[in-house]
Design a protein around this motif. Sequence first.
Motif, PDB file in Angstrom:
ATOM      1  N   GLY A 369       9.598   2.488  -6.104  1.00 48.11           N
ATOM      2  CA  GLY A 369       9.413   1.070  -5.829  1.00 48.11           C
ATOM      3  C   GLY A 369       8.326   0.463  -6.683  1.00 48.11           C
ATOM      4  O   GLY A 369       7.815   1.066  -7.628  1.00 48.11           O
ATOM      5  N   THR A 370       7.938  -0.739  -6.313  1.00 42.89           N
ATOM      6  CA  THR A 370       6.932  -1.482  -7.069  1.00 42.89           C
ATOM      7  C   THR A 370       5.627  -1.579  -6.315  1.00 42.89           C
ATOM      8  O   THR A 370       4.555  -1.533  -6.921  1.00 42.89           O
ATOM      9  CB  THR A 370       7.456  -2.903  -7.367  1.00 42.89           C
ATOM     10  OG1 THR A 370       8.697  -2.804  -8.067  1.00 42.89           O
ATOM     11  CG2 THR A 370       6.464  -3.678  -8.213  1.00 42.89           C
ATOM     12  N   TYR A 371       5.690  -1.691  -4.992  1.00 43.37           N
ATOM     13  CA  TYR A 371       4.506  -2.021  -4.216  1.00 43.37           C
ATOM     14  C   TYR A 371       3.798  -0.780  -3.691  1.00 43.37           C
ATOM     15  O   TYR A 371       4.415   0.260  -3.436  1.00 43.37           O
ATOM     16  CB  TYR A 371       4.881  -2.934  -3.043  1.00 43.37           C
ATOM     17  CG  TYR A 371       5.494  -4.243  -3.485  1.00 43.37           C
ATOM     18  CD1 TYR A 371       4.782  -5.108  -4.303  1.00 43.37           C
ATOM     19  CD2 TYR A 371       6.780  -4.594  -3.101  1.00 43.37           C
ATOM     20  CE1 TYR A 371       5.340  -6.307  -4.723  1.00 43.37           C
ATOM     21  CE2 TYR A 371       7.339  -5.795  -3.509  1.00 43.37           C
ATOM     22  CZ  TYR A 371       6.615  -6.643  -4.326  1.00 43.37           C
ATOM     23  OH  TYR A 371       7.162  -7.817  -4.744  1.00 43.37           O
ATOM     24  N   VAL A 372       2.477  -0.914  -3.505  1.00 38.41           N
ATOM     25  CA  VAL A 372       1.673   0.109  -2.855  1.00 38.41           C
ATOM     26  C   VAL A 372       1.643  -0.219  -1.367  1.00 38.41           C
ATOM     27  O   VAL A 372       1.164  -1.279  -0.977  1.00 38.41           O
ATOM     28  CB  VAL A 372       0.240   0.152  -3.433  1.00 38.41           C
ATOM     29  CG1 VAL A 372      -0.589   1.217  -2.706  1.00 38.41           C
ATOM     30  CG2 VAL A 372       0.274   0.431  -4.923  1.00 38.41           C
ATOM     31  N   THR A 385      -3.717  -5.257  -0.920  1.00 35.67           N
ATOM     32  CA  THR A 385      -3.534  -3.948  -1.540  1.00 35.67           C
ATOM     33  C   THR A 385      -2.892  -4.090  -2.909  1.00 35.67           C
ATOM     34  O   THR A 385      -3.262  -3.387  -3.865  1.00 35.67           O
ATOM     35  CB  THR A 385      -2.665  -3.051  -0.639  1.00 35.67           C
ATOM     36  OG1 THR A 385      -3.278  -2.929   0.640  1.00 35.67           O
ATOM     37  CG2 THR A 385      -2.504  -1.671  -1.247  1.00 35.67           C
ATOM     38  N   GLN A 386      -1.932  -4.999  -3.046  1.00 36.78           N
ATOM     39  CA  GLN A 386      -1.319  -5.217  -4.363  1.00 36.78           C
ATOM     40  C   GLN A 386      -2.352  -5.777  -5.344  1.00 36.78           C
ATOM     41  O   GLN A 386      -2.349  -5.410  -6.526  1.00 36.78           O
ATOM     42  CB  GLN A 386      -0.125  -6.172  -4.248  1.00 36.78           C
ATOM     43  CG  GLN A 386       0.853  -5.876  -3.124  1.00 36.78           C
ATOM     44  CD  GLN A 386       1.133  -4.404  -2.908  1.00 36.78           C
ATOM     45  OE1 GLN A 386       1.499  -3.690  -3.854  1.00 36.78           O
ATOM     46  NE2 GLN A 386       0.979  -3.933  -1.676  1.00 36.78           N
ATOM     47  N   ALA A 387      -3.236  -6.636  -4.855  1.00 42.96           N
ATOM     48  CA  ALA A 387      -4.291  -7.164  -5.730  1.00 42.96           C
ATOM     49  C   ALA A 387      -5.230  -6.053  -6.178  1.00 42.96           C
ATOM     50  O   ALA A 387      -5.602  -5.973  -7.358  1.00 42.96           O
ATOM     51  CB  ALA A 387      -5.069  -8.262  -5.004  1.00 42.96           C
ATOM     52  N   HIS A 388      -5.644  -5.176  -5.240  1.00 43.75           N
ATOM     53  CA  HIS A 388      -6.503  -4.040  -5.606  1.00 43.75           C
ATOM     54  C   HIS A 388      -5.802  -3.149  -6.628  1.00 43.75           C
ATOM     55  O   HIS A 388      -6.416  -2.698  -7.605  1.00 43.75           O
ATOM     56  CB  HIS A 388      -6.833  -3.208  -4.359  1.00 43.75           C
ATOM     57  CG  HIS A 388      -7.683  -3.901  -3.346  1.00 43.75           C
ATOM     58  ND1 HIS A 388      -8.745  -4.713  -3.685  1.00 43.75           N
ATOM     59  CD2 HIS A 388      -7.630  -3.887  -1.977  1.00 43.75           C
ATOM     60  CE1 HIS A 388      -9.309  -5.168  -2.571  1.00 43.75           C
ATOM     61  NE2 HIS A 388      -8.652  -4.691  -1.534  1.00 43.75           N
ATOM     62  N   ALA A 389      -4.502  -2.870  -6.391  1.00 40.33           N
ATOM     63  CA  ALA A 389      -3.766  -1.964  -7.271  1.00 40.33           C
ATOM     64  C   ALA A 389      -3.576  -2.573  -8.662  1.00 40.33           C
ATOM     65  O   ALA A 389      -3.706  -1.881  -9.681  1.00 40.33           O
ATOM     66  CB  ALA A 389      -2.414  -1.627  -6.640  1.00 40.33           C
ATOM     67  N   HIS A 390      -3.275  -3.846  -8.708  1.00 40.15           N
ATOM     68  CA  HIS A 390      -3.072  -4.526  -9.996  1.00 40.15           C
ATOM     69  C   HIS A 390      -4.351  -4.510 -10.816  1.00 40.15           C
ATOM     70  O   HIS A 390      -4.340  -4.202 -12.025  1.00 40.15           O
ATOM     71  CB  HIS A 390      -2.613  -5.965  -9.727  1.00 40.15           C
ATOM     72  CG  HIS A 390      -2.296  -6.748 -10.954  1.00 40.15           C
ATOM     73  ND1 HIS A 390      -3.156  -7.678 -11.489  1.00 40.15           N
ATOM     74  CD2 HIS A 390      -1.202  -6.735 -11.763  1.00 40.15           C
ATOM     75  CE1 HIS A 390      -2.606  -8.220 -12.562  1.00 40.15           C
ATOM     76  NE2 HIS A 390      -1.425  -7.674 -12.749  1.00 40.15           N
ATOM     77  N   ARG A 391      -5.452  -4.824 -10.172  1.00 44.06           N
ATOM     78  CA  ARG A 391      -6.740  -4.805 -10.874  1.00 44.06           C
ATOM     79  C   ARG A 391      -7.092  -3.394 -11.331  1.00 44.06           C
ATOM     80  O   ARG A 391      -7.577  -3.179 -12.450  1.00 44.06           O
ATOM     81  CB  ARG A 391      -7.822  -5.352  -9.950  1.00 44.06           C
ATOM     82  CG  ARG A 391      -9.199  -5.479 -10.588  1.00 44.06           C
ATOM     83  CD  ARG A 391     -10.193  -6.118  -9.630  1.00 44.06           C
ATOM     84  NE  ARG A 391     -10.366  -5.334  -8.420  1.00 44.06           N
ATOM     85  CZ  ARG A 391     -10.063  -5.747  -7.196  1.00 44.06           C
ATOM     86  NH1 ARG A 391      -9.551  -6.949  -7.017  1.00 44.06           N
ATOM     87  NH2 ARG A 391     -10.248  -4.969  -6.146  1.00 44.06           N
TER      88      ARG A 391
END
Length: 654
Positions: A369-372, A385-391
Amino acid sequence: MSPHRLGDLPSHHVTMTAVALPGLVISTEQGQLTGLGLEGFYRAGRRLLSRCRLRVAGREPLPLRARRAGADRVLFAGTLRTSSAPGPDPDVLVERARHADGTEWITLRSWATRPLRLPVEVALGTDMADLGSIAAGGAGPDLPAGVHGSGLRWSCPAGTASVTAVPPPDEALASAGLLRWECVLPPGGSTTIELRVRPDGAGPVRPVGRTAADPLAPAHATGDDPAATALLRTSIEDLRALLLRDPAHPADVHLAAGVPWRCGPAPAEALSAARMTLPLGTRLAAGTLRILARTQRRGSGPGCGLIPGPRRDTGPHLPPGCTGTEATLLFPVLLAEARRWGLGDQEARQLLPAAERCLTWLLATTGDGTYVRDPYPGGPARCETQAHAHRAALLGAELLDAFGRPGADALRQWAQRLREAFRRDFWIDDPAGGRPAAARTPDGRPLPQLTAAAVHLLDTGLLGAGTTAPGLLDPTRTGRLARLLGSPVMDSGWGLRGLAVNDTRYNPFGHRAGAVRVQETAIAVAGLAAAGHENEASSLLRGVLTAAGAFGHRLPEMYVGEQRTDASAPLPHPAACRPAATAAAAGVMLLTTLVGIRPDAPAATVTLRPLRCAPLGELGLTGLRVAGEPFSVRVSRLGMAMVEEAADGLRLGA
């Protein structure tokens, strides 16, 4: 202790708290330690002394004033009237200085016109209870005392504690827990009694922030608004008081989460606070990273690379979240940003393998998938969580490139896929312009609640000299989020609410359901400023600074999110730590955001992007650290920044 309902906590926001971890002392404004509530001297979470009641000439002093003298000391003043002359004038001043290291000084000053012979009596007692038991209402009765040297001693299966006095008492009564002196004061004379509270065999507490190993630079703020000066001073004092050493590696230090409820390590909070304090130097960040790298899961399997952490309440609409996920994603971000602020390549290289394991875990945990998602069955994909992972992916890729390590392209490609999917799946359209979803359930259903967690979508981090990483939101949607955060629905006037006020589950006292959390407000201010939304950033910043004044500039980690009025004042949350690492670090972040320091130590450049509206007027920050050297900067009332001190060879970027 008076009984209380299960789940209720003893009050500590109306107490006088002094901290120098692992030492802590909690007192009421009366100055006497009565053994009620949380009162007492603590060391490493155990109460060594719960009662310390002073009587002079058979009476307790009349309390006049109580105040903090720094993070680690509280002062009390009271008076006695010994004269038989008519009138209310006292003739003896009683001063008590109580230090978190386990020392108390009692000073008597006489203003009588004749010599005074004053019997002094101190009643002592302890239950040797741990703080968790006390908070749950499980403190026991006083232990029996024994005479020990120049004081008293208590023993129980949990350990031993003693109080010694200088000068030694004239009389020690173990059965009553009493030390007695006969003090003679000439006119205008004074005398001091020193009490030392220690576990047997232990010396005084040596707080990290009071030694040569202090990892925080002694920064100062000056300018038009005195609140900025007080906030930065108090924030740094509290951060130093919360520093702890790794027992196995004493050179490494980190921040405890907060006092009194969380005096131990909390990985996500420790990393977040270290990140916000990078303007004070990189030594705290390096120590925190080394400590957490030693806890990282090794070997093989789905959990390899994860930094363990407990679950945390995330509000009424979502199940508890995993702070281990947040810590794992913060680790490479802090390492990359610390390198920008001046962490040496040798130290960064030593920490790089742990960061690589975090990044490997990141890509592995998304699967096909794409999301954490939360790391348990049926866990949601949270927007923060997506913001943390993207950064983490973007800054981690920069880190890998800097050291010639493979894997950067895979991280950037995944980040690109995440941006595309997030902008499609996480935005809820409505006639007003839409808003980001708080999360997506495993079946793809978006949760529409507007929460303060959305501020992490604005926190893109540093990526190269004077630039920012691309965000999960495009500029148009970033502007819409900025307007939402700046509206009365989210901006309480004291800071950012945890949940929109028009939500049916809103509660101004709600831990994640309406209370103002200082850390999230600081992140919002920094993100809004970086995105060019200065009005919204300035409103939130001024609100927190006003709230800080109501709390004596020692901000609790959260306080009530009721709307500010001319006659109101913010109320602390009863479960909030104060001082707290993230709240104290947020004070540093808020003020340095006004200057907009964006360093690139490897490139020997620093860029300044101050808030042009200068919401606090002129502001000067001295004693910061960039590239390992002192850095001072001043912003004028017109929003123009000027570097006043910097490392040799450090160039000002465009």
